[in-house]
Design an enzyme around this catalytic site. Structure first.
Site, PDB file in Angstrom:
ATOM      1  N   HIS A 270       0.860  -1.197   0.000  1.00  0.00           N
ATOM      2  CA  HIS A 270       0.000   0.000   0.000  1.00  0.00           C
ATOM      3  C   HIS A 270       0.886   1.232   0.000  1.00  0.00           C
ATOM      4  O   HIS A 270       1.964   1.241   0.590  1.00  0.00           O
ATOM      5  CB  HIS A 270      -0.893   0.024   1.249  1.00  0.00           C
ATOM      6  CG  HIS A 270      -2.071   0.933   1.095  1.00  0.00           C
ATOM      7  ND1 HIS A 270      -1.999   2.271   1.395  1.00  0.00           N
ATOM      8  CD2 HIS A 270      -3.314   0.710   0.638  1.00  0.00           C
ATOM      9  CE1 HIS A 270      -3.170   2.835   1.152  1.00  0.00           C
ATOM     10  NE2 HIS A 270      -3.989   1.907   0.675  1.00  0.00           N
ATOM     11  N   ASP A 328      -8.030  -5.173  -0.754  1.00  0.00           N
ATOM     12  CA  ASP A 328      -8.395  -5.927  -1.957  1.00  0.00           C
ATOM     13  C   ASP A 328      -8.035  -7.396  -1.883  1.00  0.00           C
ATOM     14  O   ASP A 328      -8.344  -8.159  -2.799  1.00  0.00           O
ATOM     15  CB  ASP A 328      -7.703  -5.299  -3.175  1.00  0.00           C
ATOM     16  CG  ASP A 328      -8.217  -3.885  -3.413  1.00  0.00           C
ATOM     17  OD1 ASP A 328      -7.399  -2.968  -3.580  1.00  0.00           O
ATOM     18  OD2 ASP A 328      -9.448  -3.703  -3.364  1.00  0.00           O
TER      19      ASP A 328
HETATM   20  C1  SDX Z   1      -5.977   0.446  -3.150  1.00  0.00           C
HETATM   21  O1  SDX Z   1      -4.117   4.841  -1.959  1.00  0.00           O
HETATM   22  C2  SDX Z   1      -5.112   4.217  -1.461  1.00  0.00           C
HETATM   23  O2  SDX Z   1      -5.572   4.537  -0.343  1.00  0.00           O
HETATM   24  C3  SDX Z   1      -5.654   3.096  -2.303  1.00  0.00           C
HETATM   25  C4  SDX Z   1      -6.747   2.256  -1.638  1.00  0.00           C
HETATM   26  C5  SDX Z   1      -8.018   3.048  -1.416  1.00  0.00           C
HETATM   27  O3  SDX Z   1      -8.807   2.657  -0.536  1.00  0.00           O
HETATM   28  O4  SDX Z   1      -8.251   4.017  -2.183  1.00  0.00           O
HETATM   29  O5  SDX Z   1      -6.303   1.738  -0.389  1.00  0.00           O
HETATM   30  C6  SDX Z   1      -7.153   1.086  -2.517  1.00  0.00           C
HETATM   31  O6  SDX Z   1      -5.640   0.812  -4.249  1.00  0.00           O
HETATM   32  C7  SDX Z   1      -5.176  -0.575  -2.387  1.00  0.00           C
HETATM   33  C8  SDX Z   1      -3.923  -1.057  -3.158  1.00  0.00           C
HETATM   34  C9  SDX Z   1      -4.386  -2.097  -4.187  1.00  0.00           C
HETATM   35  N1  SDX Z   1      -3.288  -2.427  -5.106  1.00  0.00           N
HETATM   36  C10 SDX Z   1      -2.717  -3.673  -5.040  1.00  0.00           C
HETATM   37  O7  SDX Z   1      -2.974  -4.510  -4.178  1.00  0.00           O
HETATM   38  C11 SDX Z   1      -1.747  -3.939  -6.174  1.00  0.00           C
HETATM   39  C12 SDX Z   1      -0.500  -4.635  -5.596  1.00  0.00           C
HETATM   40  N2  SDX Z   1       0.168  -3.645  -4.804  1.00  0.00           N
HETATM   41  C13 SDX Z   1       1.228  -2.900  -5.417  1.00  0.00           C
HETATM   42  O8  SDX Z   1       1.074  -2.647  -6.771  1.00  0.00           O
HETATM   43  C14 SDX Z   1       1.749  -1.770  -4.557  1.00  0.00           C
HETATM   44  O9  SDX Z   1       1.847  -2.211  -3.276  1.00  0.00           O
HETATM   45  C15 SDX Z   1       1.016  -0.457  -4.568  1.00  0.00           C
HETATM   46  C16 SDX Z   1       0.754   0.041  -5.950  1.00  0.00           C
HETATM   47  C17 SDX Z   1      -0.266  -0.554  -3.830  1.00  0.00           C
HETATM   48  C18 SDX Z   1       1.932   0.524  -3.904  1.00  0.00           C
HETATM   49  O10 SDX Z   1       3.046   0.622  -4.785  1.00  0.00           O
HETATM   50  P1  SDX Z   1       4.421   1.174  -4.259  1.00  0.00           P
HETATM   51  O11 SDX Z   1       4.199   2.526  -3.707  1.00  0.00           O
HETATM   52  O12 SDX Z   1       5.519   0.958  -5.227  1.00  0.00           O
HETATM   53  O13 SDX Z   1       4.623   0.187  -3.077  1.00  0.00           O
HETATM   54  P2  SDX Z   1       5.495   0.439  -1.904  1.00  0.00           P
HETATM   55  O14 SDX Z   1       6.036   1.814  -1.790  1.00  0.00           O
HETATM   56  O15 SDX Z   1       4.739  -0.100  -0.755  1.00  0.00           O
HETATM   57  O16 SDX Z   1       6.711  -0.532  -2.371  1.00  0.00           O
HETATM   58  C19 SDX Z   1       7.729  -0.797  -1.542  1.00  0.00           C
HETATM   59  C20 SDX Z   1       8.493  -1.890  -2.235  1.00  0.00           C
HETATM   60  C21 SDX Z   1       8.778  -1.612  -3.699  1.00  0.00           C
HETATM   61  O17 SDX Z   1      10.032  -2.254  -3.941  1.00  0.00           O
HETATM   62  P3  SDX Z   1      11.326  -1.311  -4.127  1.00  0.00           P
HETATM   63  O18 SDX Z   1      11.041  -0.455  -5.325  1.00  0.00           O
HETATM   64  O19 SDX Z   1      11.459  -0.523  -2.837  1.00  0.00           O
HETATM   65  O20 SDX Z   1      12.434  -2.317  -4.364  1.00  0.00           O
HETATM   66  O21 SDX Z   1       7.747  -3.120  -2.230  1.00  0.00           O
HETATM   67  C22 SDX Z   1       7.529  -3.566  -3.561  1.00  0.00           C
HETATM   68  C23 SDX Z   1       7.750  -2.376  -4.480  1.00  0.00           C
HETATM   69  O22 SDX Z   1       8.259  -2.842  -5.720  1.00  0.00           O
HETATM   70  N3  SDX Z   1       6.143  -3.979  -3.625  1.00  0.00           N
HETATM   71  C24 SDX Z   1       5.731  -5.224  -3.914  1.00  0.00           C
HETATM   72  C25 SDX Z   1       4.339  -5.180  -3.806  1.00  0.00           C
HETATM   73  N4  SDX Z   1       3.955  -3.938  -3.470  1.00  0.00           N
HETATM   74  C26 SDX Z   1       5.069  -3.198  -3.382  1.00  0.00           C
HETATM   75  N5  SDX Z   1       6.390  -6.334  -4.250  1.00  0.00           N
HETATM   76  C27 SDX Z   1       5.644  -7.437  -4.483  1.00  0.00           C
HETATM   77  N6  SDX Z   1       4.283  -7.488  -4.394  1.00  0.00           N
HETATM   78  C28 SDX Z   1       3.608  -6.367  -4.073  1.00  0.00           C
HETATM   79  N7  SDX Z   1       2.283  -6.384  -3.979  1.00  0.00           N
END
Ligand code: SDX
Length: 393
Positions: A270, A328
């Site tokens: 998130h 989700d």
């Molecule tokens: C919603 O913003 C909101 O409030 C949204 C929401 C709402 O109510 O409106 O809460 C609803 O959209 C929830 C999120 C749903 N999306 C997913 O579940 C998709 C899978 N999640 C990822 O795509 C990701 O976690 C995000 C898009 C949600 C966040 O992306 P970020 O900002 O890149 O994630 P982060 O800063 O937490 O990442 C930290 C690290 C990164 O690696 P590095 O670049 O530091 O090496 O963790 C990795 C990311 O690549 N990472 C993951 C991951 N999520 C982040 N690796 C593997 N699997 C994942 N799901």
């Protein structure tokens, strides 16, 4: 010095703003709507009470709640001509594409109440949005499954009305299951608002130009559709189905950790929560309740989801990056058990989030200091240069 524009980090657009609506503490996993913990609202109230709270900033008295329910109920029908709109779509149109179009089309029918400078008309537009989006969502579902459209029934509560518009058929009487209706109502509460997420920022930015609220909500729906945002509930269920069995989980965990593999665990991670998403905890409990009510034992998807969560939360990659299940992760299992196809999951998210979007839009419009959103940039393109004739290039 390439003559770049200086990027003023202090510059804020409508995307980073002050608001009194929702508070999130990502480190502690806290979510408050107008100061009330999401756990208490989900436990004790219903979705329309949460709608009133988000819009008005306080919990309604019994009379205020009864009036609000009455007014929303009597806006649930859509203009009859809008029904013809649906028949223009291809049979296999994704319900979210229908929602983007049909909610935007509301501005063609209700332009008489979109003088956004008139508080009364702002309230009417808000009520219409909250009342009509479930009807449009049910119409999108009926069109998707090729069944006759069903009209709203005024003697039903908000969420029961939505369920009957989705699942009733002319051939037999449909009785709403009160346990499922209560569970879905709670799911709507969990999705109602979430501070300045991508789709809410989209609605605020669109609204800051003075665009009508129906068009702004359509923009929010478009943004929510993305798999990184609201589309994750559909993607998470497809991921669980692809994993299929517990023994395949390590393969997907490895892929999620592989920087060269674009695969991410859908429903995990998130932008704000670096702790367990409080909504996911309530979602998981609701999933068990719904599966119990439906007599579904040992749901294979739930088994994979719970084992995936257990393994991921003990894996140093997820611990170090503070990746936890978000709202989700479990929602799709519950919605599928209730009878919704995966293509409808993000539509249900949009249905609930419409209230948060409209509350945030209203707050922005009513802020006298509000200006049109205009994010700036850090220019990294070519420096100034002179034109070269084509025969000299
Ligand atoms: C919603 O913003 C909101 O409030 C949204 C929401 C709402 O109510 O409106 O809460 C609803 O959209 C929830 C999120 C749903 N999306 C997913 O579940 C998709 C899978 N999640 C990822 O795509 C990701 O976690 C995000 C898009 C949600 C966040 O992306 P970020 O900002 O890149 O994630 P982060 O800063 O937490 O990442 C930290 C690290 C990164 O690696 P590095 O670049 O530091 O090496 O963790 C990795 C990311 O690549 N990472 C993951 C991951 N999520 C982040 N690796 C593997 N699997 C994942 N799901």
């Amino acid at each position: 010095d390439t003559g770049m524009f200086t990027f003023d980090p202090g510059f804020t657009s409508t995307a980073s703003c002050e608001s009194q609506i929702t508070y999130i503490d990502g480190d502690e996993g806290i979510l408050l709507y107008r100061g009330y913990p999401i756990e208490q609202l989900a436990e004790h109230g219903d979705f329309l009470e949460t709608c009133y709270l988000l819009l008005e900033g306080k919990l309604p008295t019994a009379q205020e709640k009864s009036d609000f329910d009455y007014r929303v109920t009597r806006h649930t029908m859509v203009h009859e001509q809008l029904l013809r709109f649906f028949h223009g779509f291809r049979r296999d149109a994704h319900p979210m594409s229908i929602m983007v179009a049909s909610v935007g089309a509301l501005s063609a029918f209700y332009h008489d109440s979109t003088d956004i400078n008139d508080p009364k008309q702002r309230m009417i537009a808000s009520m219409r949005m909250i009342a009509k989006v479930p009807t449009l969502a049910a119409l999108a579902y009926k069109y998707h499954v090729g069944q006759p459209f069903v009209y709203p029934q005024n003697d039903l509560d908000y969420t029961s009305n939505f369920l009957q518009m989705c699942f009733a058929v002319p051939c037999e009487e449909y009785k709403v299951n009160p346990v499922l209706s209560r569970a879905l109502d709670r799911i709507f509460i969990l999705h109602a608002d979430h501070e300045q997420n991508a789709s809410t920022s989209t609605v605020r930015l669109a609204g800051s130009s003075g665009a009508n609220p129906f068009a702004c909500i359509a923009a929010g729906i478009a943004c929510l559709w993305g798999p990184a945002h609201g589309g994750a509930n559909e993607a998470a269920l497809k991921m669980l189905e692809e994993i299929g069995t517990v023994d395949r989980i390590p393969e997907f965990i490895a892929r999620a950790k592989d920087k060269n593999d674009p695969f991410r665990l859908m429903g995990f991670g998130h932008r704000v929560y670096k702790n367990y998403d409080p909504r996911a905890k309530i979602m998981q409990k609701t999933t068990h309740e719904v599966l119990n009510e439906l007599g579904i034992k040992d749901d294979p998807l739930l088994e994979v989801a719970m084992e995936l969560e257990r393994i991921a939360l003990s894996d140093e990659y997820f611990i170090e990056k503070k990746l936890y299940p978000n709202i989700d992760f479990y929602s799709g299992i519950t919605l599928k058990a209730m009878g919704f196809p995966t293509a409808m999951f993000t539509v249900l998210f949009a249905l609930a989030r419409t209230t948060g979007w409209i509350a945030q839009w209203k707050e922005m419009i009513e802020d006298p200091a509000q200006k049109i959103g205009r994010p700036r940039q850090l220019y990294t393109g070519a420096p100034r240069r002179d034109y070269v004739n084509i025969n000299q290039r």
